[in-house]
Design a protein around this motif. Structure first.
Motif: not given
Length: 470
Positions: A59-81
């Motif tokens: 999960a942390h690896a996925r979060v790290t990959a998501l925040i490597a680029t500018p956040l979109t709203v869908n990325k933000a939701v995925e990080i929150a979950l």
């Protein structure tokens, strides 16, 4: 024969318990498959329970990959979950509920006792006791526990949706706050340049002190608004950090420079009330709880006359003067509520059930009102944001262009130019707020029709008042 009778009673009691108890085991997914399927269909991201260190690392690896680029709203939701620990605690509650289901599916354990008495004679007594009433009501209690487990699954879905919608709201607020800071920073640079020019012109005597003071005051006002906007930006970003569960090095994520564009047309919902009543998770939870209470009421009514019914198998050996006398038999223990004949329990169960009925009706009425309010806010905020985008801002640009031409042609004074600059800044700020309110209203509409939290309050009253004044 007597000893065989006592042993037979013991074996019979154990056999009945095994027969009624069946095989109660934990599920492989802990009930999360249903939660993941339902949340994935609604928010586009499936729920995931973190069970061990390997899951946490993934999960942390996925979060790290998501925040490597500018956040979109869908990325933000995925990080929150993935990252919200309060949500993981809700999934742990589902696991607790499953343990209660397995526990309710098991027959009550028999109790064993051994008595050894010495004196003029020796007595040894062995006894096994089983709660027969609990065995007889085991299927009903297991059905009630299954309903409670389904309620726990629905609550996990509700917690997931609530986390998702709150993450969307926090994301739009943070992006809007950053966009406002960017716009005011640009305005500050322009105001600073004009202020410096006014100072130099004042030193040469080409600009009166009154005009200089107006330029300097305008610059100071813009700086003050920028400071307020930066404070708001930090506050909204911290709210987003909290919603996403981020801290430490993960706080360096980037947000886009501006809010997403408005859709070409708003959603149309013919019967938003019906959709809310039929699909909202909290309404489903209330219905399932009502069904469980109905079963509990039936069980209470069926056992109102007998509270306890226990059967015992007894083996006794009496040794006197070297002679051994075996004895065996059985015993029954039951309790009868002779003072109220179960009326208290029955009345309590009945009132509890009726309370749940009334709460369900009340929740349904509120859900209809929430859906209507959310849809009205959604359509209204869309119209306001579109009005600013298509009407107010183009008009402000035209006024600014003409005012500047008149000023350069010495057809208007500095006061008119400053007034237009103030109005242009205010209009752009309100346009950003209007677009922010629309996207928040969209999240509120999802929450009102699917469940997962209340409304955020809709568009701000100031934004609506400003739109009307325009």
């Amino acid at each position: 024969m007597g000893r065989r009778g006592g042993a037979g009673t013991i074996i019979a009691i154990a056999t009945v318990g095994l027969f009624l108890g069946g095989c109660a085991t934990f599920s492989k997914d802990g009930g999360m498959t249903l939660v993941a399927d339902q949340t994935g269909a609604i928010v586009g991201t499936a729920a995931l329970k973190i069970r061990n260190e390997a899951d946490a690392a993934a999960a942390h690896a996925r979060v790290t990959a998501l925040i490597a680029t500018p956040l979109t709203v869908n990325k933000a939701v995925e990080i929150a979950l993935l990252n919200n620990r309060a949500l993981q605690a809700a999934y742990n509650e589902l696991g607790v509920s499953e343990t209660e289901l397995v526990e309710a599916s098991l027959p009550p354990a028999p109790s064993f006792s051994l008595v050894h008495l010495t004196g003029a004679e020796l007595e040894i007594e062995r006894q096994v006791t089983q709660n027969i009433l609990a065995l007889l009501t085991l299927p009903r209690r297991r059905a009630i526990a299954e309903d409670r487990f389904k309620v726990a699954q629905a609550r996990a879905v509700q917690a997931t949706l609530s986390t998702a919608w709150e993450a969307r709201r926090a994301y739009y607020r943070a992006v809007a706050a950053a966009q406002t800071v960017t716009f005011l920073e640009q305005s500050r640079i322009s105001a600073e340049a004009v202020s410096e020019l006014a100072k130099k012109l004042g030193e040469t005597g080409a600009m009166p002190k009154l005009e200089q003071a107006r330029e300097h005051a305008f610059y100071a006002e813009v700086v003050g608004e920028l400071a307020t906007a930066r404070l708001r930006q930090r506050s909204e970003r911290e709210a987003l950090n909290r919603a996403l569960g981020l801290w430490g090095s993960d706080l360096t994520y980037r947000l886009p420079n501006k809010l997403p564009p408005l859709p070409s047309s708003p959603r149309t919902m013919a019967d938003v009330e019906t959709q809310a009543v039929t699909t909202r998770v909290d309404i489903q939870i209330a219905r399932m709880e009502l069904a469980a209470l109905a079963k509990e009421y039936g069980l209470t009514h069926a056992t109102r006359f007998i509270n306890t019914l226990e059967a015992s198998g007894v083996d006794r050996n009496e040794i006197r003067q070297g002679e051994r006398t075996p004895r065996s038999g059985y015993g029954l223990t039951f309790e009868i509520p002779i003072y109220d004949f179960g009326e208290t329990k029955t009345r309590r169960a009945e009132e509890t059930y009726l309370r749940a009925v009334n709460l369900l009706i009340d929740k349904s009425v509120n859900a209809r009102a929430d859906a209507r309010q959310a849809y009205q806010a959604y359509r209204g905020s869309y119209d306001i944001a579109r009005y600013y985008e298509k009407t107010v801002l183009p008009l402000r640009d035209t006024i600014s262009e003409q005012t500047l031409l008149n000023y350069n042609g010495m057809l208007s004074d500095l006061f008119g130019l400053l007034t237009d600059s103030r109005d242009r800044i205010a209009a752009n700020q309100r346009a950003i707020e209007a677009k922010r309110d629309f996207w928040i209203a969209e999240a509120d509409l999802h929450a009102a029709t699917t469940g997962g939290g209340g409304l955020s309050g809709g568009p701000s009253g100031q934004t609506q008042a400003n739109a009307q004044s325009e």
